[in-house]
Design a protein around this motif. Structure first.
Motif, PDB file in Angstrom:
ATOM      1  N   PRO A  83      55.148  38.234  54.957  1.00 34.21           N
ATOM      2  CA  PRO A  83      55.272  37.276  53.852  1.00 34.21           C
ATOM      3  C   PRO A  83      56.028  37.918  52.683  1.00 34.21           C
ATOM      4  O   PRO A  83      56.198  39.146  52.634  1.00 34.21           O
ATOM      5  N   PRO A  84      56.479  37.101  51.723  1.00 33.26           N
ATOM      6  CA  PRO A  84      57.186  37.641  50.555  1.00 33.26           C
ATOM      7  C   PRO A  84      56.367  38.737  49.864  1.00 33.26           C
ATOM      8  O   PRO A  84      55.232  38.507  49.456  1.00 33.26           O
ATOM      9  N   ARG A  85      56.955  39.913  49.714  1.00 29.92           N
ATOM     10  CA  ARG A  85      56.174  41.081  49.318  1.00 29.92           C
ATOM     11  C   ARG A  85      55.894  41.147  47.819  1.00 29.92           C
ATOM     12  O   ARG A  85      54.772  41.450  47.399  1.00 29.92           O
ATOM     13  N   SER A  86      56.917  40.897  47.004  1.00 33.86           N
ATOM     14  CA  SER A  86      56.695  41.033  45.563  1.00 33.86           C
ATOM     15  C   SER A  86      55.698  39.996  45.056  1.00 33.86           C
ATOM     16  O   SER A  86      54.871  40.285  44.181  1.00 33.86           O
ATOM     17  N   ALA A  87      55.730  38.791  45.602  1.00 34.59           N
ATOM     18  CA  ALA A  87      54.764  37.765  45.204  1.00 34.59           C
ATOM     19  C   ALA A  87      53.352  38.171  45.597  1.00 34.59           C
ATOM     20  O   ALA A  87      52.391  37.902  44.868  1.00 34.59           O
ATOM     21  N   GLN A  88      53.198  38.821  46.744  1.00 37.37           N
ATOM     22  CA  GLN A  88      51.874  39.294  47.144  1.00 37.37           C
ATOM     23  C   GLN A  88      51.322  40.306  46.141  1.00 37.37           C
ATOM     24  O   GLN A  88      50.150  40.241  45.755  1.00 37.37           O
ATOM     25  N   ALA A  89      52.169  41.226  45.724  1.00 41.68           N
ATOM     26  CA  ALA A  89      51.731  42.227  44.755  1.00 41.68           C
ATOM     27  C   ALA A  89      51.343  41.578  43.433  1.00 41.68           C
ATOM     28  O   ALA A  89      50.342  41.952  42.795  1.00 41.68           O
ATOM     29  N   ALA A  90      52.117  40.583  43.014  1.00 46.33           N
ATOM     30  CA  ALA A  90      51.828  39.893  41.753  1.00 46.33           C
ATOM     31  C   ALA A  90      50.497  39.153  41.829  1.00 46.33           C
ATOM     32  O   ALA A  90      49.680  39.213  40.903  1.00 46.33           O
ATOM     33  N   VAL A  91      50.270  38.457  42.926  1.00 45.38           N
ATOM     34  CA  VAL A  91      49.028  37.700  43.064  1.00 45.38           C
ATOM     35  C   VAL A  91      47.828  38.636  43.171  1.00 45.38           C
ATOM     36  O   VAL A  91      46.753  38.343  42.632  1.00 45.38           O
ATOM     37  N   ALA A  92      47.988  39.762  43.843  1.00 49.94           N
ATOM     38  CA  ALA A  92      46.885  40.721  43.949  1.00 49.94           C
ATOM     39  C   ALA A  92      46.439  41.186  42.568  1.00 49.94           C
ATOM     40  O   ALA A  92      45.240  41.347  42.302  1.00 49.94           O
ATOM     41  N   THR A  93      47.395  41.400  41.669  1.00 54.98           N
ATOM     42  CA  THR A  93      47.067  41.797  40.295  1.00 54.98           C
ATOM     43  C   THR A  93      46.484  40.633  39.506  1.00 54.98           C
ATOM     44  O   THR A  93      45.535  40.790  38.733  1.00 54.98           O
ATOM     45  N   ALA A  94      47.052  39.449  39.708  1.00 53.08           N
ATOM     46  CA  ALA A  94      46.653  38.278  38.920  1.00 53.08           C
ATOM     47  C   ALA A  94      45.307  37.700  39.343  1.00 53.08           C
ATOM     48  O   ALA A  94      44.646  37.022  38.543  1.00 53.08           O
ATOM     49  N   LEU A  95      44.890  37.942  40.573  1.00 47.87           N
ATOM     50  CA  LEU A  95      43.676  37.296  41.101  1.00 47.87           C
ATOM     51  C   LEU A  95      42.464  37.555  40.214  1.00 47.87           C
ATOM     52  O   LEU A  95      41.789  36.602  39.788  1.00 47.87           O
ATOM     53  N   PRO A  96      42.154  38.805  39.858  1.00 47.23           N
ATOM     54  CA  PRO A  96      41.049  38.992  38.910  1.00 47.23           C
ATOM     55  C   PRO A  96      41.457  38.780  37.458  1.00 47.23           C
ATOM     56  O   PRO A  96      40.662  38.319  36.631  1.00 47.23           O
ATOM     57  N   LEU A  97      42.725  39.081  37.140  1.00 48.93           N
ATOM     58  CA  LEU A  97      43.185  39.048  35.760  1.00 48.93           C
ATOM     59  C   LEU A  97      43.174  37.652  35.163  1.00 48.93           C
ATOM     60  O   LEU A  97      42.849  37.460  33.977  1.00 48.93           O
ATOM     61  N   LEU A  98      43.519  36.644  35.965  1.00 44.85           N
ATOM     62  CA  LEU A  98      43.673  35.283  35.464  1.00 44.85           C
ATOM     63  C   LEU A  98      42.524  34.363  35.870  1.00 44.85           C
ATOM     64  O   LEU A  98      42.682  33.144  35.915  1.00 44.85           O
ATOM     65  N   ALA A  99      41.373  34.935  36.136  1.00 45.68           N
ATOM     66  CA  ALA A  99      40.228  34.130  36.583  1.00 45.68           C
ATOM     67  C   ALA A  99      39.823  33.086  35.550  1.00 45.68           C
ATOM     68  O   ALA A  99      39.550  31.926  35.894  1.00 45.68           O
ATOM     69  N   ASP A 100      39.792  33.451  34.275  1.00 46.95           N
ATOM     70  CA  ASP A 100      39.385  32.504  33.231  1.00 46.95           C
ATOM     71  C   ASP A 100      40.414  31.379  33.086  1.00 46.95           C
ATOM     72  O   ASP A 100      40.048  30.215  32.888  1.00 46.95           O
ATOM     73  N   TRP A 101      41.686  31.721  33.178  1.00 49.04           N
ATOM     74  CA  TRP A 101      42.754  30.713  33.093  1.00 49.04           C
ATOM     75  C   TRP A 101      42.652  29.736  34.247  1.00 49.04           C
ATOM     76  O   TRP A 101      42.790  28.522  34.068  1.00 49.04           O
TER      77      TRP A 101
END
Length: 390
Positions: free
Chosen positions: A272-290
């Motif tokens: 799968p698209p690699r850079s998007a995976q890395a971004a989502v892995a970081t964002a998954l806990p970071l953007l929980a409230d949003w």
């Protein structure tokens, strides 16, 4: 003259572009177009999500091939999120990342069924899943959902539709196209049926993050002993993070299923698209409230649609929830495509005909209301109230 594959050639053209063509013919007479056609978030991604996407896309580290099953960092992050969501331990080995949830379904279907086998679906159904099976040469069986029961599937009806060639039951909850949210008890009963009949349960939970307040855990199926031999979960990161163009989804299953899917993915896309995976892995806990606030916003749109439709009694809500409402139109036997086309061209309401989701759904239209804010949804009252088919 060379011939096309008849399993593909006989499929209808993709439905969304045809609906967009209706919208292009609208002359603006009723005001700005109200786009209720496609299941896309009606608000932008978080600025931090955009920053992460840009940062990782510019990194040389993600320009080469990656693991077929997905980036280790995303598989681990998503497994942790799943463990929290369902209250049971799941690990990275239970996750296979895909390029969107449609690809997740293709992989799941190919892993468990072949030409001549069958998959049971509810009616109405999500059209991309039905056409996927058709082009793979996998037969479809259908179990009708009763509008009087809010389009929830009935366990006895499902059981009666399981023929010897059925390898799996495919469900979507919250449902596309109806929006119906399947209660935990119903999913448990359906899971028990699949175990008893020795078939797989493919459960597409693309809209899981938009369940109503107080719903609790979507189900307890990942906590069942031996779930790996029955359940295949599907998911999309597109809606929660507002990034459908980055095509990122996931399969949650036992290690045996993940192993089979890896064989398929190596031929479909390699990784799968690699850079998007890395971004989502970081964002998954970071953007929980949003993401939680977005869930509340979608809930407000549900209530706005209910209130609006209460002022147009000739139109009825068959079911509503998460991203969708299945709306009964007041024009009797008129084809739903005719109703939807005229709504687009003359009332400036872009929606999908019910017939796209099953031959028996001519009396309905699908409203993807998550694509419109509360104020926009309120404009439906006047446009629907003054609409005639003549």
């Amino acid at each position: 003259m060379p011939r096309f594959n008849p399993l593909v050639e006989t499929l209808a053209a993709p439905p969304i572009p045809s609906v967009f063509a209706w919208g292009k013919a609208y002359d603006g007479r009723s005001g700005p177009m109200i786009d209720l056609s496609q299941a896309v978030p009606g608000y932008p991604p978080h600025p931090e999500m955009l920053r992460l996407l840009g940062e990782y896309a510019a990194s040389r580290a993600y320009t080469g091939y990656g693991p077929i099953e997905g980036e280790d960092v995303l598989r681990a992050a998503y497994a942790g999120h799943l463990s929290q969501t369902y209250g049971v331990p799941l690990d990275a080995g239970n996750v296979h990342v895909t390029s969107g949830c449609n690809q997740a379904f293709i992989c799941a279907a190919m892993a468990i069924a072949g030409t001549g086998d069958a998959v049971l679906m509810t009616d109405p159904y999500y059209f991309n899943q039905e056409t996927t099976l058709a082009m793979l040469g996998i037969k479809t069986r259908f179990a009708a959902c009763d509008p009087a029961n809010g389009f929830l599937p009935d366990v006895e009806t499902l059981a009666a539709a399981i023929t010897p060639d059925v390898r799996a039951l495919a469900l979507v909850s919250p449902n596309n196209p109806t929006g119906a949210v399947y209660p935990t008890e119903l999913l448990s009963a359906i899971y028990d049926l699949c175990v008893a009949r020795g078939i797989w349960l493919i459960l597409d939970e693309t809209y899981r993050d938009f369940l109503p307040e107080g719903t609790g855990r979507p189900h307890d199926l990942f906590g069942r002993a031996g779930w790996q031999d029955t359940l295949i979960g599907l998911y999309s990161f597109s809606k929660s993070f507002c990034i459908p163009g980055h095509r990122l989804g996931a399969i949650t299953a036992g290690s045996g299923v993940v192993e089979q899917v890896a064989k398929i993915m190596d031929n479909l896309q390699i990784c799968p698209p690699r850079s998007a995976q890395a971004a989502v892995a970081t964002a998954l806990p970071l953007l929980a409230d949003w993401r939680e606030e977005n869930r509340r916003e979608i809930a407000r749109r549900v209530e706005a649609l209910r209130a609006t439709m209460a002022h147009t009694p000739a139109w009825r809500i068959g079911a509503v929830g998460a991203y969708f409402a299945f709306i009964g139109h007041p024009f009797g036997d008129a084809p739903s495509a005719r109703v939807a086309e005229k709504l687009a061209k003359e009332a400036g309401i872009l929606c999908l005909p019910g017939s796209y989701f099953g031959a028996g759904q001519e009396g309905y239209l699908r409203f993807a209301f998550a694509n419109a804010d509360v104020e926009t949804i309120s404009r439906l009252k006047d446009r629907l109230g003054g609409f005639t088919l003549d």
